[in-house]
Design an enzyme around this catalytic site. Structure first.
Site, PDB file in Angstrom:
ATOM      1  N   ASP A 186     -18.452-117.122  -0.134  1.00  0.00           N
ATOM      2  CA  ASP A 186     -18.088-117.065   1.547  1.00  0.00           C
ATOM      3  C   ASP A 186     -16.607-116.474   1.493  1.00  0.00           C
ATOM      4  OD1 ASP A 186     -20.310-118.676   1.965  1.00  0.00           O
ATOM      5  OD2 ASP A 186     -19.152-120.763   1.756  1.00  0.00           O
ATOM      6  N   GLU A 234     -30.755-119.610   2.837  1.00  0.00           N
ATOM      7  CA  GLU A 234     -29.703-118.734   3.037  1.00  0.00           C
ATOM      8  C   GLU A 234     -28.719-118.590   1.767  1.00  0.00           C
ATOM      9  OE1 GLU A 234     -25.338-118.696   5.647  1.00  0.00           O
ATOM     10  OE2 GLU A 234     -26.317-120.755   5.255  1.00  0.00           O
ATOM     11  N   HIS A 235     -28.752-119.602   0.923  1.00  0.00           N
ATOM     12  CA  HIS A 235     -28.114-119.395  -0.339  1.00  0.00           C
ATOM     13  C   HIS A 235     -28.876-120.322  -1.423  1.00  0.00           C
ATOM     14  CE1 HIS A 235     -24.746-120.416   2.741  1.00  0.00           C
ATOM     15  NE2 HIS A 235     -24.358-119.162   2.357  1.00  0.00           N
ATOM     16  N   TYR A 243     -19.632-111.821  16.998  1.00  0.00           N
ATOM     17  CA  TYR A 243     -19.200-113.055  17.731  1.00  0.00           C
ATOM     18  C   TYR A 243     -18.624-113.658  16.455  1.00  0.00           C
ATOM     19  CZ  TYR A 243     -19.336-117.597  19.724  1.00  0.00           C
ATOM     20  OH  TYR A 243     -19.126-118.531  20.299  1.00  0.00           O
ATOM     21  N   ASN A 271     -23.971-121.058  17.009  1.00  0.00           N
ATOM     22  CA  ASN A 271     -24.870-122.371  17.212  1.00  0.00           C
ATOM     23  C   ASN A 271     -26.001-122.102  17.778  1.00  0.00           C
ATOM     24  OD1 ASN A 271     -24.227-122.014  20.168  1.00  0.00           O
ATOM     25  ND2 ASN A 271     -22.727-123.843  20.001  1.00  0.00           N
ATOM     26  N   GLN A 321     -21.773-117.263  26.916  1.00  0.00           N
ATOM     27  CA  GLN A 321     -20.831-116.274  27.970  1.00  0.00           C
ATOM     28  C   GLN A 321     -20.401-115.098  27.110  1.00  0.00           C
ATOM     29  OE1 GLN A 321     -20.489-119.718  27.325  1.00  0.00           O
ATOM     30  NE2 GLN A 321     -18.299-119.871  27.440  1.00  0.00           N
ATOM     31  N   HIS A 355     -20.329-127.931   6.312  1.00  0.00           N
ATOM     32  CA  HIS A 355     -20.532-126.610   7.354  1.00  0.00           C
ATOM     33  C   HIS A 355     -20.639-127.495   8.653  1.00  0.00           C
ATOM     34  CE1 HIS A 355     -20.084-123.001   5.491  1.00  0.00           C
ATOM     35  NE2 HIS A 355     -20.536-123.380   4.293  1.00  0.00           N
ATOM     36  N   HIS A 392     -52.278 -82.810  24.505  1.00  0.00           N
ATOM     37  CA  HIS A 392     -51.890 -82.722  23.142  1.00  0.00           C
ATOM     38  C   HIS A 392     -52.373 -81.524  22.184  1.00  0.00           C
ATOM     39  CE1 HIS A 392     -49.839 -86.618  24.268  1.00  0.00           C
ATOM     40  NE2 HIS A 392     -49.048 -86.720  22.842  1.00  0.00           N
TER      41      HIS A 392
END
Length: 442
Positions: free
Chosen positions: A371, A337-338, A139, A224, A201, A272, A430
């Protein structure tokens, strides 16, 4: 923007903030009311779209493309080869060359990664083999802003891992057009098919499959809060790489850091998204004033200055701490994240880094270079999930199959032990099955 002093105050204030996804911007809430006729929480919006796509397939995908992104209902979901060719003609040659070089570096990095990830072994009667997934979906967000880099950073690791087919879902503009930069990147990265299907969707179509969009084994890529929620709800029905939220940048600075570079990196992180998190942790309190002056100078010069301004106001912070030990303690607690280390000896701090998606060693190692160009995927854990998650890599597209391969001699040796455990668990079948090996003909 928050200005905080001391480790304890920073921990209390920053770790106590609500996650950004809990606060929807007013225009998003208004859009939900327009489409659904009532105020709905994020999860209910996502559940409704998932249910409709599962029941109605392509019709529901097209309807939500229309309702949420403004596409005409008759725009085909599948992007054609002719559109891919046309995109190549529209994108400037210098951008194509930049994308090709970025792709080369991303592929080279992940091939080195594959050498350590794709290991089979056998010993003591058991072993493992490693197999790639057959079909994955990526995506790629953005209709107003195009993210060709995300195409490279998701599709190339999949291809390196040996995935047979990579399909891509992405939003289109109201005229039905997918950004040509994305389509060029998709061709460079080896994406098999591209579909106009944004948001929930798009995720649903790849998870369930429709007449046009094939079902995939795993869905990867950022998005998002609605996309993240869809991935969370679909986990178990389809593989999910992670739940990625708004971008996060933590910058650590000692007394030798350049205020201009610190401000530049903060602005890059803030542009961002209006709910992006940007935190500067400095060992010198006076440095904060210098950085603030440069932020005020640089902010009006950004094309996305309003987005950056809202991000800094809502989730920006500057923190003064006593030393680098405290700075690292706070950074690991935030699990960003960074993490950018604007310090004299960044490599000396690397052994102390525990919770982060990607660490940038020294002022030359700009997050923005990571990036786009250096090689590791920029799809990284967010929302504190760096405590237990890794960056997107070839391992996301591989699965391990274990096997048992023992001799009759080993079976007879192990059977009494296994039978004892089985009977302790009340599983007499077993126990009987393994005991049968003790008397069976080899």
């Amino acid at each position: 923007m928050l200005v905080l002093k001391g480790l304890e105050e920073a921990r209390r204030r920053l770790l106590g903030r609500p996650p950004p996804e809990e606060v929807l911007p007013p225009h998003v809430r208004e859009r939900v009311r327009e489409v659904f006729g009532e105020d709905l929480p994020v999860q209910e919006v996502v559940r409704r779209i998932l249910a409709h796509v599962r029941a109605q397939g392509d019709e529901a995908v097209a309807r939500y493309n229309h309702l949420l992104d403004g596409l005409p209902l008759d725009v085909p979901l599948a992007v054609t080869e002719e559109e891919m060719d046309q995109a190549w003609e529209e994108v400037p040659d210098d951008l194509i060359k930049a994308l090709q070089e970025a792709a080369r570096r991303v592929e080279a990095f992940h091939r080195r990664q594959l050498e350590n990830a794709q290991r089979a072994f056998q010993g003591d009667g058991a072993g493992q083999v490693v197999r790639p997934l057959k079909r994955v979906g990526i995506y790629v967000p953005g209709s107003v802003v195009s993210y060709p880099s995300t195409v490279l950073m998701t599709a190339i690791p999949a291809r390196v891992a040996g995935v047979e087919e990579v399909v891509m879902a992405t939003p289109a503009s109201p005229n039905g057009r997918v950004a040509p930069e994305k389509l060029v990147a998709a061709r460079i990265a080896g994406v098999s098919r591209v579909f106009r299907a944004g948001g929930v969707q798009g995720i649903a179509a790849m998870a369930y499959g429709t007449a046009i969009v094939p079902p995939v084994d795993k869905i990867c890529g950022p998005g998002n809060v609605f996309v993240a929620t869809a991935k969370r709800l679909l986990f178990g029905q389809v593989g999910i790489d992670g739940i990625f939220g708004p971008s996060e940048t933590v910058i650590m600075a000692d007394d030798g850091a350049d205020p201009a570079l610190l401000a530049a990196d903060m602005l890059a992180g803030a542009e961002h998204d209006e709910v992006a998190t940007v935190v500067l942790i400095a060992t010198q309190e006076g440095l904060l004033d210098e950085v603030q002056k440069r932020l005020e100078w640089g902010l009006p010069r950004l094309a996305r200055r309003e987005v950056a301004q809202r991000a800094l106001a809502a989730r920006g912070a500057m923190v003064a701490v006593s030393d680098l030990r405290e700075a690292m303690e706070l950074a690991n607690a935030l699990a960003p994240e960074h993490l950018c280390l604007h310090v004299r000896e960044p490599r000396a701090l690397l052994p102390l880094v525990r919770n982060v998606g990607c660490v940038f060693l020294g002022p030359a190692a700009a997050e923005s270079l990571g990036d786009y160009m250096v090689g590791p995927s920029h799809v990284l854990p967010t929302g504190g999930s760096a405590r237990f998650s890794s960056p997107l890599g070839v391992w996301d597209f591989l699965k391990v199959i274990t096997y048992v391969d023992i001799t009759w001699e080993e079976a007879r040796e192990l059977a009494p032990l296994a039978a004892a455990i089985a009977r302790a668990e009340g599983l007499t079948g077993h126990a009987a099955a393994v005991e049968a090996r003790m008397v069976a003909e080899a």
